[in-house]
Design an enzyme around this catalytic site. Structure first.
Site, PDB file in Angstrom:
ATOM      1  N   LYS A   1       0.660 -13.363  -4.205  1.00 51.00           N
ATOM      2  CA  LYS A   1      -0.057 -14.141  -3.194  1.00 51.00           C
ATOM      3  C   LYS A   1       0.368 -15.596  -3.145  1.00 51.00           C
ATOM      4  O   LYS A   1       0.089 -16.283  -2.160  1.00 51.00           O
ATOM      5  CB  LYS A   1      -1.559 -14.018  -3.430  1.00 51.00           C
ATOM      6  CG  LYS A   1      -2.091 -12.634  -3.166  1.00 51.00           C
ATOM      7  CD  LYS A   1      -1.890 -12.239  -1.714  1.00 51.00           C
ATOM      8  CE  LYS A   1      -2.489 -10.888  -1.414  1.00 51.00           C
ATOM      9  NZ  LYS A   1      -2.420 -10.571   0.017  1.00 51.00           N
TER      10      LYS A   1
HETATM   11  N1  PMP Z   1      -2.647  -6.037  -5.465  1.00 49.99           N
HETATM   12  C1  PMP Z   1      -3.460  -7.076  -5.684  1.00 49.99           C
HETATM   13  C2  PMP Z   1      -3.956  -7.326  -7.054  1.00 49.99           C
HETATM   14  C3  PMP Z   1      -3.867  -7.905  -4.612  1.00 49.99           C
HETATM   15  O1  PMP Z   1      -4.690  -8.938  -4.842  1.00 49.99           O
HETATM   16  C4  PMP Z   1      -3.404  -7.594  -3.316  1.00 49.99           C
HETATM   17  C5  PMP Z   1      -3.861  -8.441  -2.153  1.00 49.99           C
HETATM   18  N2  PMP Z   1      -5.106  -8.131  -1.629  1.00 49.99           N
HETATM   19  C6  PMP Z   1      -2.565  -6.489  -3.133  1.00 49.99           C
HETATM   20  C7  PMP Z   1      -2.199  -5.745  -4.232  1.00 49.99           C
HETATM   21  C8  PMP Z   1      -2.073  -6.065  -1.781  1.00 49.99           C
HETATM   22  O2  PMP Z   1      -1.143  -6.944  -1.227  1.00 49.99           O
HETATM   23  P1  PMP Z   1      -1.127  -7.193   0.348  1.00 49.99           P
HETATM   24  O3  PMP Z   1      -2.408  -7.917   0.664  1.00 49.99           O
HETATM   25  O4  PMP Z   1       0.067  -8.033   0.584  1.00 49.99           O
HETATM   26  O5  PMP Z   1      -1.081  -5.885   1.028  1.00 49.99           O
END
Ligand code: PMP
Length: 332
Positions: A48
Site C-alpha cells: 500500500k
Molecule cells: N492484503 C492486504 C493485507 C491488504 O491490506 C490489501 C488491501 N486491502 C490487499 C491484500 C489487497 O490489495 P488490493 O487492495 O490492491 O487489491
C-alpha cells in the site's frame, strides 16, 4: 531506481523495487517454479506504500493537497499505515476510518504513526452511516482543507501498480512470467500489475484470490452483485462486500476463493517452510496457488509470481497467536 547504497532524501524514496524470492519448499509439490514478490520490504511493510505515495503526490501536483491539509481514508490498516507515514514526512494530518475486523495491533500501529483513528463496525452494509466508507466521507466533508484518498474507487490505485509493480515483475523474471497470483481487495494491485504484464505478453494468466464470504468471484463470473455471497470472515484486506471501482475485472482471468482456516494455516507454514514472516493474505495467496495447482492451471514450465502483500509483524496476535488460532477453531 531505488538504491539502498545511495543516500536517499527520505524514507519515501525507498518505496517500491521490492525483491523477488524463489520459493523452495512450500510449492515443491506444485508444477512449475514459484517466485514471491515481497511487498513487506516497502518501508511501511506493505504494497500500500505504492498507492498511498502515488495518490498523495498526484493530489499535490494537481494542487488539491495543500500545506497543512488533512488526509482522510477508509482502510483495513495497511493503506492507513502508509498514509500516516507519508503524512509524517510531508507534514499532513491523517484521519483514518478502520473496520473493527482489523487486528488491534494494526489499529495501535496507526495511532503510533500519529493518525487519528475511528474504528467502525465491519459487518454493516457499505451505505450504512456507521460503515468505514461513510464515516470517512463524513469526516472529510466536515474537515476543512481535507482530501479523501478513496482507494476503492480511485483509478490512481491501479495506475500505481501499472507503473511500478508490473514493470518490476516483468524485469525481475526477464519476461518469463506465465502466471500472476494476487489478492484482490480494492483490486488495485492485481488490476494494475496484471494490465502491465498482459500488455507485454497477452498469454500471461492473471489469477485472483478472493475470500469465502466476499462477492468478487461471483461478480467476475456473472457480472451480478449477489448479496447472498456476503458472510463474515476473518482475513483482512482480501475480498469485499461491494464492487470496487478500482478493480478491472477484464484483466483477471479467474478467481479462487480461500477459507479463513486454510489461509491461516498456510500463513504459518509459509513462515516455517520458507522463513517468510508475512501477513494473513500472503498465506491466502499461497493457499490459492495450491488450489489452482490442484485444478491443473500450471505445468512444469510455468513461471508463477505470487504477490505477498504485507509483513507478519502486523498479525502476531492473530494468525501467529496459538490462542487466537484455537479460539477460531483453526488448531487443536
Ligand atoms: N492484503 C492486504 C493485507 C491488504 O491490506 C490489501 C488491501 N486491502 C490487499 C491484500 C489487497 O490489495 P488490493 O487492495 O490492491 O487489491
Amino acid at each position: 531506481m531505488k538504491n539502498h547504497q545511495k543516500v536517499n532524501n527520505s524514507i519515501l524514496d525507498l518505496i517500491g523495487e521490492t525483491p523477488l524470492v524463489k520459493l523452495q519448499k512450500i510449492t515443491k509439490d506444485l508444477k512449475g517454479t514459484f517466485f514471491a514478490k515481497l511487498e513487506s520490504f516497502n518501508p511501511g511493510l506493505s504494497q500500500k506504500d505504492r498507492i498511498a505515495l502515488h495518490i498523495v503526490e498526484n493530489a499535490e501536483k494537481k494542487g488539491i493537497l495543500k500545506e497543512g491539509a488533512t488526509i482522510v481514508e477508509t482502510t483495513s490498516g495497511n493503506t492507513g499505515f502508509s498514509l500516516a507515514m507519508i503524512s509524517l514526512v510531508k507534514g499532513y494530518k491523517c484521519i483514518l476510518a478502520v473496520s473493527n475486523k482489523s487486528s488491534q495491533d494494526k489499529i495501535e500501529l496507526l495511532k503510533t504513526m500519529g493518525a487519528e483513528v475511528h474504528v467502525c463496525p465491519a459487518n454493516v452494509a457499505p451505505e450504512d452511516p456507521r460503515s468505514y466508507y461513510e464515516v470517512a466521507k463524513a469526516i472529510q466533508k466536515k474537515t476543512p482543507n481535507s482530501v479523501y484518498i478513496n482507494q476503492y474507487f480511485n483509478a490512481l490505485n491501479i495506475e500505481a501498480h501499472y507503473e511500478t509493480t508490473g514493470p518490476e515483475i516483468w524485469k525481475q523474471t526477464q519476461g518469463k512470467i506465465t502466471h500472476l497470483i494476487a489478492a484482490s481487495g480494492t483490486g488495485g494491485t492485481i488490476s494494475g500489475t496484471g494490465k502491465y504484464l498482459k500488455e507485454q505478453n497477452k498469454n500471461i494468466k492473471i489469477l485472483g484470490v478472493d475470500a469465502i464470504g466476499s462477492v468478487l468471484k461471483k461478480y467476475h463470473e456473472t457480472k451480478e452483485l449477489d448479496l447472498n455471497e456476503i458472510k463474515p470472515y476473518r482475513i483482512e484486506g482480501l475480498g469485499k462486500n461491494l464492487i470496487p471501482g478500482a478493480t478491472n475485472f477484464d484483466i483477471i482471468d479467474v478467481y479462487e476463493k480461500v477459507s479463513d482456516k486454510e489461509a491461516a494455516l498456510t500463513t504459518r507454514s509459509l513462515l516455517k517452510k520458507e522463513g517468510l514472516f508475512c501477513g494473513y493474505t500472503s498465506g491466502a495467496v499461497i493457499q490459492a496457488a495450491i488450489q489452482y495447482n490442484a485444478q491443473q492451471y500450471f505445468d512444469k514450465n510455468s513461471v508463477v509470481v505470487v504477490i505477498l502483500p504485507d509483513h507478519g509483524v502486523k498479525y502476531i496476535n492473530k494468525v501467529y497467536s496459538n490462542t487466537w488460532m484455537k479460539n477460531q477453531g483453526f488448531i487443536e
